[in-house]
Design an enzyme around this catalytic site. Structure first.
Site, PDB file in Angstrom:
ATOM      1  N   CYS A   2       2.900   8.112 -11.737  1.00 36.52           N
ATOM      2  CA  CYS A   2       3.360   7.589 -13.025  1.00 36.52           C
ATOM      3  C   CYS A   2       2.655   6.254 -13.223  1.00 36.52           C
ATOM      4  CB  CYS A   2       4.861   7.360 -13.016  1.00 36.52           C
ATOM      5  SG  CYS A   2       5.808   8.817 -12.644  1.00 36.52           S
ATOM      6  N   ARG A  27      -2.237   8.441 -15.769  1.00 39.80           N
ATOM      7  CA  ARG A  27      -1.416   8.649 -14.560  1.00 39.80           C
ATOM      8  C   ARG A  27      -0.181   9.496 -14.852  1.00 39.80           C
ATOM      9  NH1 ARG A  27      -2.248   5.200 -10.287  1.00 39.80           N
ATOM     10  NH2 ARG A  27      -0.111   5.532  -9.610  1.00 39.80           N
ATOM     11  N   TRP A  75       5.011  11.055 -14.999  1.00 36.96           N
ATOM     12  CA  TRP A  75       4.528  12.354 -14.555  1.00 36.96           C
ATOM     13  C   TRP A  75       5.703  12.978 -13.819  1.00 36.96           C
ATOM     14  CZ3 TRP A  75       0.560  15.287 -15.780  1.00 36.96           C
ATOM     15  CH2 TRP A  75       0.314  16.431 -15.022  1.00 36.96           C
ATOM     16  N   ASN A 101       7.889   5.050  -9.602  1.00 37.37           N
ATOM     17  CA  ASN A 101       6.835   6.028  -9.316  1.00 37.37           C
ATOM     18  C   ASN A 101       7.074   6.485  -7.892  1.00 37.37           C
ATOM     19  OD1 ASN A 101       4.526   7.560  -9.118  1.00 37.37           O
ATOM     20  ND2 ASN A 101       3.194   5.812  -8.672  1.00 37.37           N
ATOM     21  N   GLY A 102       7.149   7.805  -7.677  1.00 28.95           N
ATOM     22  CA  GLY A 102       7.340   8.308  -6.312  1.00 28.95           C
ATOM     23  C   GLY A 102       8.483   9.297  -6.261  1.00 28.95           C
ATOM     24  N   GLU A 488     -14.327  29.734  -3.849  1.00 25.92           N
ATOM     25  CA  GLU A 488     -13.990  28.444  -4.481  1.00 25.92           C
ATOM     26  C   GLU A 488     -15.191  27.504  -4.446  1.00 25.92           C
ATOM     27  OE1 GLU A 488     -11.894  27.344  -6.386  1.00 25.92           O
ATOM     28  OE2 GLU A 488     -12.031  25.175  -6.219  1.00 25.92           O
ATOM     29  N   LYS A 492     -16.940  25.917  -7.848  1.00 27.46           N
ATOM     30  CA  LYS A 492     -17.170  24.476  -8.032  1.00 27.46           C
ATOM     31  C   LYS A 492     -18.611  24.212  -8.422  1.00 27.46           C
ATOM     32  CE  LYS A 492     -13.287  22.670  -7.809  1.00 27.46           C
ATOM     33  NZ  LYS A 492     -12.866  23.900  -8.413  1.00 27.46           N
ATOM     34  N   GLU A 495     -19.362  25.539 -12.043  1.00 30.23           N
ATOM     35  CA  GLU A 495     -18.759  24.819 -13.181  1.00 30.23           C
ATOM     36  C   GLU A 495     -19.244  23.377 -13.256  1.00 30.23           C
ATOM     37  OE1 GLU A 495     -14.507  24.263 -13.127  1.00 30.23           O
ATOM     38  OE2 GLU A 495     -14.442  24.233 -10.960  1.00 30.23           O
ATOM     39  N   HIS A 511     -24.028  45.221   2.909  1.00 30.02           N
ATOM     40  CA  HIS A 511     -23.809  46.264   1.892  1.00 30.02           C
ATOM     41  C   HIS A 511     -24.473  45.908   0.578  1.00 30.02           C
ATOM     42  CE1 HIS A 511     -21.065  48.211   4.623  1.00 30.02           C
ATOM     43  NE2 HIS A 511     -20.434  47.069   4.810  1.00 30.02           N
ATOM     44  N   LYS A 614      -9.822  21.640 -19.562  1.00 28.46           N
ATOM     45  CA  LYS A 614      -8.931  21.469 -18.413  1.00 28.46           C
ATOM     46  C   LYS A 614      -7.808  22.504 -18.433  1.00 28.46           C
ATOM     47  CE  LYS A 614      -7.343  19.770 -14.660  1.00 28.46           C
ATOM     48  NZ  LYS A 614      -8.043  20.166 -13.425  1.00 28.46           N
TER      49      LYS A 614
HETATM   50  C1  AGP Z   1     -11.175  25.193 -11.565  1.00 28.71           C
HETATM   51  O1  AGP Z   1     -11.940  24.087 -11.119  1.00 28.71           O
HETATM   52  C2  AGP Z   1     -11.152  25.308 -13.073  1.00 28.71           C
HETATM   53  N1  AGP Z   1     -10.729  24.105 -13.667  1.00 28.71           N
HETATM   54  C3  AGP Z   1     -10.380  26.537 -13.545  1.00 28.71           C
HETATM   55  O2  AGP Z   1     -10.860  27.640 -12.838  1.00 28.71           O
HETATM   56  C4  AGP Z   1      -8.842  26.470 -13.361  1.00 28.71           C
HETATM   57  O3  AGP Z   1      -8.528  26.539 -12.000  1.00 28.71           O
HETATM   58  C5  AGP Z   1      -8.234  27.681 -14.090  1.00 28.71           C
HETATM   59  O4  AGP Z   1      -8.567  27.592 -15.454  1.00 28.71           O
HETATM   60  C6  AGP Z   1      -6.722  27.758 -13.947  1.00 28.71           C
HETATM   61  O5  AGP Z   1      -6.125  26.631 -14.528  1.00 28.71           O
HETATM   62  P1  AGP Z   1      -4.573  26.351 -14.226  1.00 28.71           P
HETATM   63  O6  AGP Z   1      -4.458  26.127 -12.753  1.00 28.71           O
HETATM   64  O7  AGP Z   1      -4.238  25.139 -15.027  1.00 28.71           O
HETATM   65  O8  AGP Z   1      -3.793  27.556 -14.657  1.00 28.71           O
END
Ligand code: AGP
Length: 619
Positions: A2, A27, A75, A101-102, A488, A492, A495, A511, A614
Site C-alpha cells: 500500500c 503501490r 492494495w 501497510n502489511g 515460462e 518471457k 513477450e 520426436h 497487463k
Molecule cells: C505473462 O507475463 C503475461 N503477462 C500474461 O501471459 C499473463 O500471465 C496472462 O495474461 C494471465 O493474466 P492474469 O494472471 O492476470 O489472469
C-alpha cells in the site's frame, strides 16, 4: 503493498498528502483515504476506487485546513476494496486515525478482545484494531508515540503504521516491522512515506528506519522534530541519506523498470504469501479458503484454468496436487476450456489462477465451471477483482501490485499459493501426514532466502543475455516440473524481446524439435535435482549431450553441487538445491532476468511490451 504518507509542517497537509499518494498509487489503487488534524479535531475522508474518486469526494465534501495529516492508497489483503475498508481507520470516538501497510497476523484475537471491551469495529480489515488499541493506550500514557510503542509490542506479522491523534495536533507517529517506512526531513516540516517518491518534491534529506522502530515527527519545537526509538522506548541509531533519484525512478525504487523492481521483490512476495497461513506449530492454516472440509473430501477431480504465465503455474501445480493428494488434476488453457465440453460435476474443484482477476478467458471458464456445478477456487493477486468475486472461494497471493506486463512476482506467489492448496487438500483428506506437511512448509519458508541468493548471482546471466541479443531464436528444455518452467522462460523471451522462443519437454526432442538444433543455437536447459529421481536427471544430461553434439550452445540451469552437467554446459547457471517440486520457485528467476536483460539490450520497452496489456479483459 500500500502507499502511505504522513506530514507535519507549515503547508496544507491535504495538498502534500494527496500529491504524495499520487506518487505512490502504483503501490495500491483499490481505495484511498486521508485524515487531517484541524480546529482541535480530526477530519477524514476515504473512498473505494482510484485516488481520483477520493479527490472528487474532497471537492464535494472538503476537509478543514490543517498542517498535520496522513493518507493511504490501498492494495487490499483483508477485506475487499470498499469505502468502509479503506484507510484511515478511526477509533469509535474519532480521535485517532491510522493507516497501515502489511498483514497483522493476530488481528482476529485482538478484534475479539476489543469487542469484549465494548469497541465497535465496522470494517473487515486487520488494520482497524490498531486505531482502537491506540485510543486505549493513549488515554493512559504520555502521548501518541508511547501509545504506538505499547501497541506495536502486541502485534504479530509485518506492518508499517502511521497515526495521528486529535489531542496532539502537531505530531505524526510511525512504526515499522518488515515493511517499508522512510522519513523525509524538510525545513520546519517532516514527512513519513512508504518510499521516497512521496516527498522528494519537497526534500531529498531522508532517514532510513530500522526494524521494530517508532518515529515521532513534531512541529511544536519539542526535540529536533524527528525522534526515533525502538519498541521499548530506547533511542535508536538511524541512517540519514540524500536521495538522488528523480521522482519517476523513485516510484520504481531506483530501478530502470518496474519489472526489475518486481523481480527484486520476489523474496518478500513469497514470504508475504506464506504470512498468516502457517500456525505456530508449523501446520497449515487456510481457514480463509471457506470451502467446507466435507466438500474437499469429496473432490474427485481438480481442473486448473488459467492463461499465459498463470497457466504455467497451473502446470506446475498439477505435479504437486497429484503427488500430494492422489486426485486427478487437469490443467486447461482457459480460452480452450469451455469449448471442449469438459466433464464436470458437483465433485469437481476448478481452480482459476489469475494475477489481475479480470482476464476474460479465465472468467468465462470459471462461469462455465460453476454452471456445471463445480466448486470454483480463485488464486488471485488483486483483492475484490471479478474472478474472486465470482468464485466460491479465493486464496489471495500477497505479491502486491504487479505493474510490469510481464508477470514475475505474481508467478512465484501463484506457485506458493498452489502448493498451499495442494498441501491443504492433502491435510483435509488425510493423504499427507502432519509431519510431512510441516516438512514441506519448512522448505517453502526457506524459498524466500533462496530466491534472494539467486538474485545476488545474476550478473553472468545479464552478460550472457546481452551477448545473445542478435540471436533469432532461443529454445528451452525441461523435464517434470522443469518443463512448465521451460515454457515460462520461452514466454518471457517472446513477450519481452519479441524473438522466437519455444519451450519443450526434453523427452520430446527426438520426436521432432531436435531438427531445430543447428550450430550455435542457444538452448536453455532446466536440470532437475540430482537428488530427485535420478532417471530424470540422467535423461536430461543425455539430452544436453545430444543437442551439444549437434552444435547447440547449452545454457544449463542446475543445482549447486550438480557436477554431472559441467562437461556439457557452455554456460552454467547455479541455483540452490531445493526439493524437486519446489525447484520452479528458484529456476524461473534466472529466466526472468535473462529475458528482461535481452529485451533491454534490444532497446525494447520492458514494462509495456508491444501489443500486450497487463490485464486481457477481452476474449
Ligand atoms: C505473462 O507475463 C503475461 N503477462 C500474461 O501471459 C499473463 O500471465 C496472462 O495474461 C494471465 O493474466 P492474469 O494472471 O492476470 O489472469
Amino acid at each position: 503493498m500500500c502507499g502511505i504518507v504522513g506530514y507535519v509542517g507549515s503547508q496544507s497537509a491535504l495538498d502534500v498528502v494527496l500529491a504524495g499518494l499520487k506518487r505512490l498509487e502504483y503501490r495500491g489503487y483499490d481505495s484511498a483515504g486521508v485524515a487531517v488534524l484541524a480546529d482541535g479535531g480530526l477530519a477524514s475522508a476515504r473512498k473505494a476506487g482510484k485516488l481520483a474518486n477520493l479527490e472528487k469526494e474532497l471537492v464535494e465534501r472538503p476537509l478543514p485546513a490543517g498542517a498535520t495529516g496522513i493518507g493511504h492508497t490501498r492494495w487490499a489483503t483483508h477485506g475487499g476494496p470498499t469505502d468502509v475498508n479503506a484507510h484511515p481507520h478511526l477509533d469509535n470516538a474519532g480521535r485517532v486515525a491510522v493507516v497501515h501497510n502489511g498483514i497483522i497476523e493476530n488481528f482476529a484475537e485482538l478484534r475479539a478482545e476489543l469487542a469484549e471491551r465494548g469497541h465497535v469495529l465496522e470494517s473487515e480489515t486487520d488494520t482497524e484494531v490498531v486505531a482502537h488499541l491506540l485510543a486505549e493506550e493513549f488515554s493512559g500514557c504520555a502521548g501518541l508515540a508511547e501509545a504506538m510503542r505499547l501497541v506495536c509490542r502486541r502485534l504479530e506479522g509485518a506492518f508499517t503504521l502511521v497515526a495521528v491523534h486529535a489531542d496532539e495536533p502537531d505530531v505524526v507517529v510511525g512504526a515499522r516491522r518488515n515493511s517499508p517506512l522512510v522519513v523525509g526531513v524538510g525545513e520546519d516540516e517532516a514527512f513519513l512515506a512508504s518510499d521516497v517518491a512521496a516527498f522528494i518534491a519537497h526534500t531529498r534529506s531522508a532517514i532510513e528506519l530500522g526494524q521494530d522502530q517508532v518515529v515521532e515527527l513534531r512541529r511544536d519545537g519539542v526535540g529536533d522534530g524527528v525522534t526515533v526509538t525502538d519498541f521499548d522506548g530506547r533511542p535508536a541509531e538511524v541512517r540519514s541519506y540524500h536521495v538522488d533519484w528523480d521522482a519517476s525512478a523513485a516510484e520504481k525504487g531506483g530501478y530502470d523498470y518496474f519489472m526489475l523492481k518486481e523481480i527484486a521483490e520476489q523474496p518478500k512476495a513469497v514470504a508475504d504469501t506464506l504470512l498468516g497461513r502457517i500456525g505456530v506449530d508449523g501446520a497449515l492454516t487456510l481457514d480463509e479458503l471457506r470451502i467446507p472440509a466435507a466438500v474437499l473430501k469429496e473432490v474427485d477431480k481438480v481442473v486448473i484454468v488459467a492463461c499465459g504465465t498463470a497457466f504455467h503455474a497451473g502446470l506446475i501445480a498439477k505435479y504437486a496436487i497429484e503427488h500430494w493428494t492422489r486426485i486427478p488434476c487437469e490443467v486447461e488453457l482457459a480460452s480452450e476450456f469451455r469449448y471442449r465440453d469438459p466433464i464436470l460435476g458437483g465433485r469437481s474443484l476448478v481452480i482459476a489462477i489469475s494475477q489481475s482477476g479480470e482476464t476474460m478467458d479465465t472468467l468465462m471458464a470459471l462461469r462455465h465451471a460453476r454452471d456445471q456445478g463445480a466448486t470454483v477456487l480463485a488464486i488471485c493477486n488483486t483483492n475484490g477483482s471479478t474472478i474472486p468475486r465470482e468464485s466460491d472461494a479465493v486464496l489471495y497471493t500477497h505479491a502486491g501490485p504487479e505493474v510490469a506486463v510481464a508477470s514475475t512476482k505474481a508467478f512465484l506467489t501463484q506457485l506458493v499459493a498452489c502448493y498451499l492448496v495442494a498441501l491443504y487438500l492433502g491435510q483435509v483428506r488425510g493423504t499427507k501426514w502432519g509431519d510431512e506437511i510441516r516438512a514441506v512448509i519448512r522448505d517453502l519458508a526457506d524459498i524466500s532466502g533462496e530466491v534472494e541468493r539467486v538474485l545476488e548471482t545474476m550478473e553472468p546471466v545479464r552478460t550472457l543475455a546481452r551477448s545473445l541479443s542478435d540471436k533469432r531464436t532461443v529454445l528451452f528444455l525441461g523435464r517434470h516440473v522443469g518443463y512448465p518452467v521451460a515454457l515460462e522462460g520461452a514466454l518471457k523471451l517472446k513477450e519481452l524481446a519479441y524473438m522466437h522462443a519455444e519451450g519443450f519437454a526434453a523427452g520430446e526432442l527426438k520426436h521432432g524439435p531436435i531438427a531445430l538444433i543447428e550450430d550455435d543455437v542457444p538452448v536453455v536447459v532446466i536440470v532437475p535435482s540430482p537428488k530427485g529421481r535420478s532417471v530424470l536427471h540422467d535423461k536430461i544430461v543425455s539430452n544436453i549431450q545430444e543437442i551439444r553434439a549437434r552444435g547447440a550452445r547449452t545454457i544449463v540451469i542446475a543445482e549447486e553441487g550438480d557436477e554431472a552437467v559441467v562437461p556439457y554446459a557452455d554456460h552454467l547457471v547455479r541455483i540452490p538445491a531445493t526439493p524437486t517440486l519446489l525447484q520452479p520457485l528458484v529456476a524461473a528467476v534466472p529466466l526472468q532476468v535473462f529475458a528482461c536483460e535481452l529485451a533491454t539490450a534490444r532497446g525494447n520497452e520492458v514494462d509495456q511490451p508491444r501489443n500486450l496489456a497487463k490485464s486481457v479483459t477481452v476474449e
